[in-house]
Design a protein around this motif. Sequence first.
Motif, PDB file in Angstrom:
ATOM      1  N   LYS A   2      20.759   1.060  63.178  1.00  0.00           N
ATOM      2  CA  LYS A   2      20.694   2.765  62.893  1.00  0.00           C
ATOM      3  C   LYS A   2      19.785   3.008  61.793  1.00  0.00           C
ATOM      4  O   LYS A   2      19.354   4.244  61.526  1.00  0.00           O
ATOM      5  CB  LYS A   2      22.059   3.221  62.852  1.00  0.00           C
ATOM      6  N   LYS A   3      19.518   1.867  60.745  1.00  0.00           N
ATOM      7  CA  LYS A   3      18.907   2.096  59.573  1.00  0.00           C
ATOM      8  C   LYS A   3      17.403   1.595  59.579  1.00  0.00           C
ATOM      9  O   LYS A   3      17.041   1.087  58.346  1.00  0.00           O
ATOM     10  CB  LYS A   3      19.622   1.508  58.477  1.00  0.00           C
ATOM     11  N   LEU A   4      16.871   1.482  60.634  1.00  0.00           N
ATOM     12  CA  LEU A   4      15.574   0.842  60.559  1.00  0.00           C
ATOM     13  C   LEU A   4      14.642   1.534  59.819  1.00  0.00           C
ATOM     14  O   LEU A   4      13.732   1.101  59.089  1.00  0.00           O
ATOM     15  CB  LEU A   4      14.951   1.093  62.046  1.00  0.00           C
ATOM     16  N   LEU A   5      14.509   2.856  60.107  1.00  0.00           N
ATOM     17  CA  LEU A   5      13.693   3.641  58.887  1.00  0.00           C
ATOM     18  C   LEU A   5      14.067   3.822  57.761  1.00  0.00           C
ATOM     19  O   LEU A   5      13.269   3.707  56.641  1.00  0.00           O
ATOM     20  CB  LEU A   5      13.402   5.049  59.590  1.00  0.00           C
ATOM     21  N   LEU A   6      15.350   3.659  57.409  1.00  0.00           N
ATOM     22  CA  LEU A   6      15.864   3.845  56.102  1.00  0.00           C
ATOM     23  C   LEU A   6      15.505   2.718  55.295  1.00  0.00           C
ATOM     24  O   LEU A   6      15.159   2.459  54.202  1.00  0.00           O
ATOM     25  CB  LEU A   6      17.354   3.944  56.007  1.00  0.00           C
ATOM     26  N   ILE A   7      15.449   1.608  55.862  1.00  0.00           N
ATOM     27  CA  ILE A   7      15.421   0.408  55.317  1.00  0.00           C
ATOM     28  C   ILE A   7      13.722   0.195  55.316  1.00  0.00           C
ATOM     29  O   ILE A   7      13.357  -0.540  54.262  1.00  0.00           O
ATOM     30  CB  ILE A   7      15.613  -0.993  56.342  1.00  0.00           C
ATOM     31  N   LEU A   8      12.922   0.527  56.290  1.00  0.00           N
ATOM     32  CA  LEU A   8      11.601   0.596  56.183  1.00  0.00           C
ATOM     33  C   LEU A   8      10.891   1.360  54.931  1.00  0.00           C
ATOM     34  O   LEU A   8      10.204   1.015  53.998  1.00  0.00           O
ATOM     35  CB  LEU A   8      10.929   1.064  57.280  1.00  0.00           C
ATOM     36  N   VAL A  78      17.644   3.514  69.361  1.00  0.00           N
ATOM     37  CA  VAL A  78      17.271   4.408  68.380  1.00  0.00           C
ATOM     38  C   VAL A  78      15.710   4.869  68.504  1.00  0.00           C
ATOM     39  O   VAL A  78      14.814   4.197  68.695  1.00  0.00           O
ATOM     40  CB  VAL A  78      17.189   3.365  67.110  1.00  0.00           C
ATOM     41  N   GLU A  79      15.696   6.249  68.217  1.00  0.00           N
ATOM     42  CA  GLU A  79      14.534   6.867  68.211  1.00  0.00           C
ATOM     43  C   GLU A  79      14.304   7.872  66.727  1.00  0.00           C
ATOM     44  O   GLU A  79      15.123   8.710  66.743  1.00  0.00           O
ATOM     45  CB  GLU A  79      13.893   7.538  69.364  1.00  0.00           C
ATOM     46  N   ASP A  80      13.682   7.233  65.732  1.00  0.00           N
ATOM     47  CA  ASP A  80      13.589   7.918  64.338  1.00  0.00           C
ATOM     48  C   ASP A  80      12.154   8.451  64.110  1.00  0.00           C
ATOM     49  O   ASP A  80      11.333   7.719  64.376  1.00  0.00           O
ATOM     50  CB  ASP A  80      14.272   7.032  63.345  1.00  0.00           C
ATOM     51  N   GLN A  81      12.316   9.519  63.463  1.00  0.00           N
ATOM     52  CA  GLN A  81      10.903  10.162  62.943  1.00  0.00           C
ATOM     53  C   GLN A  81      11.291  10.822  61.547  1.00  0.00           C
ATOM     54  O   GLN A  81      12.124  11.806  61.374  1.00  0.00           O
ATOM     55  CB  GLN A  81      10.492  11.092  63.904  1.00  0.00           C
ATOM     56  N   TYR A  82      10.431  10.408  60.511  1.00  0.00           N
ATOM     57  CA  TYR A  82      10.562  11.078  59.395  1.00  0.00           C
ATOM     58  C   TYR A  82       9.184  11.411  59.023  1.00  0.00           C
ATOM     59  O   TYR A  82       8.245  10.677  59.236  1.00  0.00           O
ATOM     60  CB  TYR A  82      11.143   9.887  58.061  1.00  0.00           C
ATOM     61  N   ASN A  99      14.339  13.677  61.797  1.00  0.00           N
ATOM     62  CA  ASN A  99      14.600  14.076  63.189  1.00  0.00           C
ATOM     63  C   ASN A  99      15.011  12.655  63.884  1.00  0.00           C
ATOM     64  O   ASN A  99      14.059  11.953  64.192  1.00  0.00           O
ATOM     65  CB  ASN A  99      13.525  14.644  63.874  1.00  0.00           C
ATOM     66  N   ILE A 100      16.370  12.477  64.219  1.00  0.00           N
ATOM     67  CA  ILE A 100      16.559  10.766  64.446  1.00  0.00           C
ATOM     68  C   ILE A 100      17.734  11.163  65.805  1.00  0.00           C
ATOM     69  O   ILE A 100      18.354  12.068  65.648  1.00  0.00           O
ATOM     70  CB  ILE A 100      17.365  10.316  63.294  1.00  0.00           C
ATOM     71  N   ASN A 101      17.496  10.152  66.524  1.00  0.00           N
ATOM     72  CA  ASN A 101      18.497   9.728  67.508  1.00  0.00           C
ATOM     73  C   ASN A 101      18.984   8.567  67.432  1.00  0.00           C
ATOM     74  O   ASN A 101      18.117   7.509  67.724  1.00  0.00           O
ATOM     75  CB  ASN A 101      17.910  10.095  68.650  1.00  0.00           C
ATOM     76  N   GLU A 102      20.143   8.000  66.864  1.00  0.00           N
ATOM     77  CA  GLU A 102      20.549   6.548  66.597  1.00  0.00           C
ATOM     78  C   GLU A 102      21.779   6.447  67.721  1.00  0.00           C
ATOM     79  O   GLU A 102      22.986   6.606  67.226  1.00  0.00           O
ATOM     80  CB  GLU A 102      20.758   6.291  65.323  1.00  0.00           C
TER      81      GLU A 102
END
Length: 259
Positions: A2-8, A78-82, A99-102
């Motif tokens: 769930k935190k792929l983008l947060l970690i990135l 997971v499909e996240d966009q920041y 805009n996220i869907n986790e």
Amino acid sequence: MKKLLLILFAIGAFQMSFSQEPSFGDGEWFQFKMSYSNFLKAGNATLTVTDTKLGDKDVYHVVGKGWTTGMIKWFFKVEDQYESYFDKSTLMPYKFIRNINEGGYTKNIEIDFDQANNKAYVNDKKHNEKSVIDTRPNIQDMVSTFYYLRDNLHTDGLKIGDEVRIDMFFDKENYGFKLKYLGEEVINTDFGKVESLKFRPYVMAGRVFKEEESLTLWVSKDKNKVPLRIKADLAVGSLRADLDAFKGLKHPFQIVVKN
């Protein structure tokens, strides 16, 4: 996952430059591969920088995307966009989109920043709620933070154990971001051995991370400050992100020994 983008973006928050030369520009693109517990492919993520206009302002528009792949995608998609729009001169953000869907957990939030009056205008589109929140001066969003640091913080003079802090606004809260410098290390990458700077960010322990010091990351020592690797100890298992493709770098990418 769930935190792929947060970690990135945690990776990016530690990219620091040695000089006043810009460390990034229009056309820069990174791609990362994610693995879970060191063996199971978890997903991919990308970061893209483009020049554009926001109203009458010249801005950088950065888009970060993350998605699960392989077996994990079948039971947790997971499909996240920041996105962030920030000033090309000051690197202060004007607009942030999440805009996220986790795994069915969704958020769709847009934030407009009034830097002059220290206000954040938050539009929670999912719940059709709008709010105005006071921010700290010179606030950054989650994406703009690392681009700001790349051009404004210097590792010259940093000693092992030194800490760096910056104010960030995320969703509907002001957040005090802190990291510790751990020194230099030559690491093996898909491109060869690369001199890197090593950091330890402080995160909130609990549902996602095991402890406050659960993250370790490496960025290239050259003028680009390329994010090379991050390791995260999660509440369940561990997650690793490695750079596996890039283009549009502002400066030469320095490799000690090529593969």
